[in-house]
Design a protein around this motif. Structure first.
Motif, PDB file in Angstrom:
ATOM      1  N   ASP A 293       0.921  -1.315  -0.007  1.00  0.00           N
ATOM      2  CA  ASP A 293       0.000  -0.032  -0.050  1.00  0.00           C
ATOM      3  C   ASP A 293       0.813   1.395   0.152  1.00  0.00           C
ATOM      4  O   ASP A 293       2.101   1.378  -0.079  1.00  0.00           O
ATOM      5  CB  ASP A 293      -0.986   0.083   1.172  1.00  0.00           C
ATOM      6  CG  ASP A 293      -0.206  -0.077   2.454  1.00  0.00           C
ATOM      7  OD1 ASP A 293       0.999   0.119   2.451  1.00  0.00           O
ATOM      8  OD2 ASP A 293      -0.877  -0.317   3.460  1.00  0.00           O
ATOM      9  N   ALA A 294      -0.090   2.412   0.062  1.00  0.00           N
ATOM     10  CA  ALA A 294       0.924   3.836   0.198  1.00  0.00           C
ATOM     11  C   ALA A 294       2.032   3.808   0.922  1.00  0.00           C
ATOM     12  O   ALA A 294       3.091   4.393   0.911  1.00  0.00           O
ATOM     13  CB  ALA A 294       0.149   4.885   0.315  1.00  0.00           C
TER      14      ALA A 294
ATOM     15  N   SER B 181      -3.305   1.679  -5.409  1.00  0.00           N
ATOM     16  CA  SER B 181      -2.748   2.281  -6.448  1.00  0.00           C
ATOM     17  C   SER B 181      -1.313   2.692  -6.325  1.00  0.00           C
ATOM     18  O   SER B 181      -0.581   2.816  -7.399  1.00  0.00           O
ATOM     19  CB  SER B 181      -3.891   3.488  -6.558  1.00  0.00           C
ATOM     20  OG  SER B 181      -3.784   4.314  -5.539  1.00  0.00           O
ATOM     21  N   ALA B 182      -0.907   2.915  -4.957  1.00  0.00           N
ATOM     22  CA  ALA B 182       0.703   3.328  -4.939  1.00  0.00           C
ATOM     23  C   ALA B 182       1.371   2.325  -5.483  1.00  0.00           C
ATOM     24  O   ALA B 182       2.553   2.564  -6.103  1.00  0.00           O
ATOM     25  CB  ALA B 182       0.781   3.588  -3.373  1.00  0.00           C
TER      26      ALA B 182
ATOM     27  N   LEU C 130       0.797   0.354  -7.892  1.00  0.00           N
ATOM     28  CA  LEU C 130       0.577   0.441  -9.239  1.00  0.00           C
ATOM     29  C   LEU C 130       1.564   1.473  -9.829  1.00  0.00           C
ATOM     30  O   LEU C 130       2.336   1.307 -10.804  1.00  0.00           O
ATOM     31  CB  LEU C 130      -1.033   0.659  -9.695  1.00  0.00           C
ATOM     32  CG  LEU C 130      -1.206   0.561 -11.350  1.00  0.00           C
ATOM     33  CD1 LEU C 130      -1.337  -0.942 -11.777  1.00  0.00           C
ATOM     34  CD2 LEU C 130      -2.557   1.007 -11.322  1.00  0.00           C
ATOM     35  N   ARG C 131       1.663   2.612  -9.069  1.00  0.00           N
ATOM     36  CA  ARG C 131       2.244   3.719  -9.450  1.00  0.00           C
ATOM     37  C   ARG C 131       3.720   3.136  -9.520  1.00  0.00           C
ATOM     38  O   ARG C 131       4.346   3.653 -10.543  1.00  0.00           O
ATOM     39  CB  ARG C 131       2.134   4.904  -8.488  1.00  0.00           C
ATOM     40  CG  ARG C 131       0.763   5.366  -8.112  1.00  0.00           C
ATOM     41  CD  ARG C 131       0.267   6.319  -9.056  1.00  0.00           C
ATOM     42  NE  ARG C 131       0.072   6.222 -10.277  1.00  0.00           N
ATOM     43  CZ  ARG C 131      -1.309   5.753 -10.660  1.00  0.00           C
ATOM     44  NH1 ARG C 131      -2.197   5.957  -9.881  1.00  0.00           N
ATOM     45  NH2 ARG C 131      -1.904   5.607 -11.970  1.00  0.00           N
TER      46      ARG C 131
ATOM     47  N   THR D 124      -6.350  -5.560  -9.907  1.00  0.00           N
ATOM     48  CA  THR D 124      -5.672  -4.143 -10.033  1.00  0.00           C
ATOM     49  C   THR D 124      -5.251  -4.084 -11.478  1.00  0.00           C
ATOM     50  O   THR D 124      -5.347  -2.777 -11.965  1.00  0.00           O
ATOM     51  CB  THR D 124      -4.966  -3.986  -8.732  1.00  0.00           C
ATOM     52  OG1 THR D 124      -5.795  -3.969  -7.537  1.00  0.00           O
ATOM     53  CG2 THR D 124      -4.344  -2.405  -9.066  1.00  0.00           C
TER      54      THR D 124
END
Lengths: 706, 105
Positions: free
Chosen positions: B23-24, B57-58, B60-61, B88
């Motif tokens: 995660d982020a 999403s972090a 994925l980034r 995802t």
């Protein structure tokens, strides 16, 4: 990168390191080590940035903009070391509360950034919100790092488009849709093979900017079901996609999911047009909530009466002040953003005539916003389509300020085709105008047939099936005693109001639908289909289903099997349009720029009957050189009979060596109703006339035999 | 579950094993791993994700960052992705930018 002097903190607020920001662009921008926040207000006296941890009820911190961080009317600040994935943000604005002067500042409210690129608060469709949330729609930060590979807008010539209007949730929400993520952008990806099979090359998405489905939500007085702001024609944030339309919305990835949808559609040759609603916002009138614009700069963003009340040219409580320079810039920034960052191919502007009104409400002869959009370099290849009327009585079909760029939803096309098909008097002359791209409306001011977006049905009003199944609207399910929705439907129930088992009535309805689809796809101008019309989708006579999250709006995919005949007819008509450039003219036939002619006939060849009593019209499209000097371009002929009984149409003479072939005859059941382009049925050599059934249509192709 | 990465070079291939929840809060560790191996100019980046339970999403980034950092000529393999991680990748379209495989080599 952190060592760059221009991104070095100079100020401190508690634990937060700050620096004066950049005034442009507005909204949030990720910069080395931090985030640039920029917002403007013409009348606020102070501004405070309010940061939340994601979904937290109380702010994490409130950071007033130091006086030195304001340039003109813009506040700008870089905040360093933020966890971009976990932060939500808004603003408090101080200023006068003086409604009579147009000011409604209220520092107790936390306000959404008009430029927010992602918005939290409604990330799961239909999940009831916490009504006590003091900041219901929250700005979020996004990364512009989507991997587009080599994608870009397709720039399909306007004349080649076949537009398909759809509602993102409705298209795949029905259990029969058979997709893994119903009602979402991801669900639409799963239906791309369907678009390809049908043959459409542009999907027009009903609003996908963030909106609140719970705006004015209420229990249905008849069924008890929740009624929503379902269609979404009420924008909360113009720069953010509707998070509840993304399967990944709960994970904050709606931007990626939508971009992936667009990339996939482009990969399959399908353009994406957005239905955009700039005429009003979700804040309603003076009794509505203060979410954003009202609290940031009410007098600038809204058209106000001299007493400070809201003009209501939208019919939705307020009217965005689009020709104020500030709002004009926002609209331009917004569309540029969607074109550049989302690769959007075109925009359809809801109630676009409002965009041509002055701040006083008066129509402008040379509206700056419409001109700016027409000549903007970033939007230069985007399609611009106006719904050329508004709820304040301005009707500009044929006269919308076009600047050589704007096309229009042709409401007159819709009404005239409907009236002709149901057999009204005196419709033959006007039908000729509509079929050739409405030169009576667009034959001036250097406009051509591509200025006309032809449609017979759209989200407003009856579906195609219902057009021929109901004389009157049946909107009781909307809870307004059937008062809502238009009464000028020009529909005809074919003898029985509503559904029936009568095979003759159902056969007639099917024929009428085919007639309509055939005329639409044979007409010059840009055809637009409403989702599901090719499947016989019904709204059970409801012509205003704006609030229903149920099968009144959802596409029932079992129709794909049950109405295969209508689907196949539509598919072949689209294929015919694609096969014949004669049908996709960019210039009016008969003009100097056109190499082709359209010739009108009636039951007598070369002699159309233009009288009031006439119900028969035929047309022939041909290149002027067809049949000469080796030119073997096919000739197209369409005979339409809206009389109740069969009529014999005398056929015009073809060029030497050409012969007639039958492509479509709507009086015949499948599989004889239509043929694949190029595989039409050869007719007798010496055929002089063709008997066209009552309320039926025939399309012939004249070409040399192999 | 805590997040961990392990990195090793196998000839011209960089192998990174990801475990836990990405995660982020921990995406920086993953990004650091990418930055460390980038100077070694690997020809392939192989990410073993069968023990990765979740990717926000972090995460994925960071994959997007990896693709940009390594350059187009470097192939990225995502091996053993399943459940929410696979979801995802599919919904964001990133599956088209990498090679998704059940096993490697």
């Amino acid at each position: 990168m952190d060592s760059r002097i221009d991104f070095y903190p100079t100020h401190q607020h508690g634990a937060y390191r700050l620096r004066p920001g950049r005034v442009s662009p507005f909204g949030t921008t990720l910069v080395p080590g931090g985030v640039n926040f920029a917002i403007s207000s013409g009348h606020a006296t102070s501004c405070t940035l309010v940061l939340f941890e994601k979904d937290a009820p109380e702010p994490l911190v409130e950071i007033p903009f130091p006086p030195s961080f304001r340039i003109g009317n813009a506040w700008c600040m870089i905040v360093f070391d933020l966890d971009c994935e976990r932060i939500e943000y808004g603003y408090r604005m101080e200023g006068p509360w003086d409604p009579g002067a147009g000011h409604r500042f209220d520092a107790s409210k936390i306000l959404l950034d008009p430029y927010a690129k992602a918005i939290g608060g409604r990330t799961v469709w239909g999940q009831p919100p916490d009504w006590n949330n003091k900041f219901p729609h929250r700005g979020r930060l996004i990364f512009d790092d989507f991997d587009w590979e080599d994608d870009r807008p397709l720039e399909t010539p306007l004349a080649d488009l076949v537009i398909y209007e759809l509602h993102t949730r409705s298209f795949t929400a029905h259990p029969s849709a058979g997709v893994k993520h119903p009602g979402t952008f991801a669900g639409l990806i799963a239906k791309i093979p369907y678009f390809k099979e049908l043959g459409v090359n542009c999907v027009e998405l009903m609003p996908i900017f963030e909106f609140d489905e719970f705006e004015n939500s209420r229990p249905n007085p008849v069924t008890g079901e929740t009624m929503y702001n379902y269609w979404g024609y009420s924008t909360v944030g113009f720069f953010a996609p509707k998070a509840g339309y993304a399967a990944t919305g709960p994970f904050g990835m709606e931007v990626d999911e939508l971009k992936n949808l667009i990339k996939e559609l482009h990969r399959n040759g399908i353009e994406v047009m957005l239905d955009v609603v700039f005429n009003h916002t979700a804040e309603g009138n003076e009794r509505g909530p203060t979410l954003s614009f009202r609290g940031i700069d009410n007098q600038t963003y809204y058209m106000l009466t001299p007493e400070g009340y809201y003009y209501n040219f939208s019919g939705c409580g307020n009217t965005l002040n689009c020709n104020s320079p500030v709002v004009r810039n926002m609209v331009l920034d917004c569309l540029r953003y969607w074109a550049a960052e989302y690769h959007i191919d075109g925009f359809r502007f809801d109630l676009a005539s409002i965009l041509g009104r002055a701040p006083s409400g008066a129509p402008l002869s040379n509206p700056p916003l419409l001109e700016s959009l027409a000549f903007d370099p970033v939007l230069a290849k985007c399609k611009l389509v106006a719904e050329a009327w508004d709820a304040g009585g301005l009707y500009q079909v044929g006269s919308f300020p076009a600047y050589g760029r704007w096309a229009e939803w042709n409401g007159k096309y819709r009404d005239d085709i409907r009236r002709f098909l149901k057999g009204d008097d005196a419709m033959v002359p006007v039908m000729a105008e509509r079929i050739q791209g409405s030169p009576d409306l667009y034959g001036w001011n250097e406009r051509g047939p591509t200025a006309s977006i032809n449609f017979i049905t759209c989200h407003d009003g009856f579906t195609l099936h219902d057009l021929f199944a109901y004389n009157d609207k049946h909107n009781d399910a909307n809870g307004e005693q059937n008062r809502d929705g238009g009464n000028d439907n020009h529909s005809w129930n074919c003898g029985v109001e509503g559904e029936t088992d009568d095979p003759q009535v159902n056969a007639l309805r099917q024929r009428m639908s085919k007639n309509a689809l055939a005329i639409l796809l044979m007409s010059h101008g840009i055809p637009m289909l409403l989702m599901g019309d090719e499947l016989g989708r019904t709204q059970r006579g409801n012509n205003n289903t704006y609030s229903h999250d149920n099968d009144l709006n959802w596409v029932d995919w079992t129709l794909r099997e049950r109405n295969v005949e209508l689907f196949n007819f539509t598919r072949q008509m689209i294929a015919l349009r694609k096969a014949h450039p004669l049908l996709r003219a960019g210039e009016f036939f008969g003009t100097n720029g056109s190499p082709a002619d359209i010739i009108w006939h009636g039951t007598r060849a070369w002699k159309a009957d233009w009288s009031d009593a006439s119900r028969a019209l035929a047309c022939m499209l041909r290149e002027r050189q067809a049949g000469q000097d080796g030119n073997t371009t096919p000739v197209l002929y369409m005979a339409i009979n809206s009389f109740w009984d069969a009529l014999s149409f005398e056929l015009p003479e073809l060029p030497k060596c050409y012969h007639w072939h039958l492509f479509a005859n709507t009086s015949l059941p499948a599989p004889d109703d239509i043929h694949q382009p190029g595989q039409e049925i050869a007719l007798e050599e010496d055929l002089q006339s063709f008997l066209v059934g009552g309320r039926a249509l025939v399309i012939l192709i004249g070409r040399p035999r192999p | 579950m805590t997040f961990s990465t392990s990195v090793e070079m196998k000839g011209r291939e960089a192998w990174i094993t990801l475990e836990g929840e990405l995660d982020a809060a921990v995406a920086g560790e993953f990004r650091q791993a990418i930055e460390e191996i980038a100077p070694q100019k690997p020809e392939k980046l192989v990410l073993f994700t069968s023990k990765l339970q979740f990717m926000a999403s972090a995460g994925l980034r960071v994959l997007v960052f990896a693709k940009q950092q390594m350059g187009r000529e470097v192939s990225i393999y995502v091996v053993g992705a399943s459940g929410p991680v696979l979801n995802t990748l599919l919904l964001s379209g990133f599956d088209q930018s990498v090679y998704l495989q059940e096993s490697y080599p």
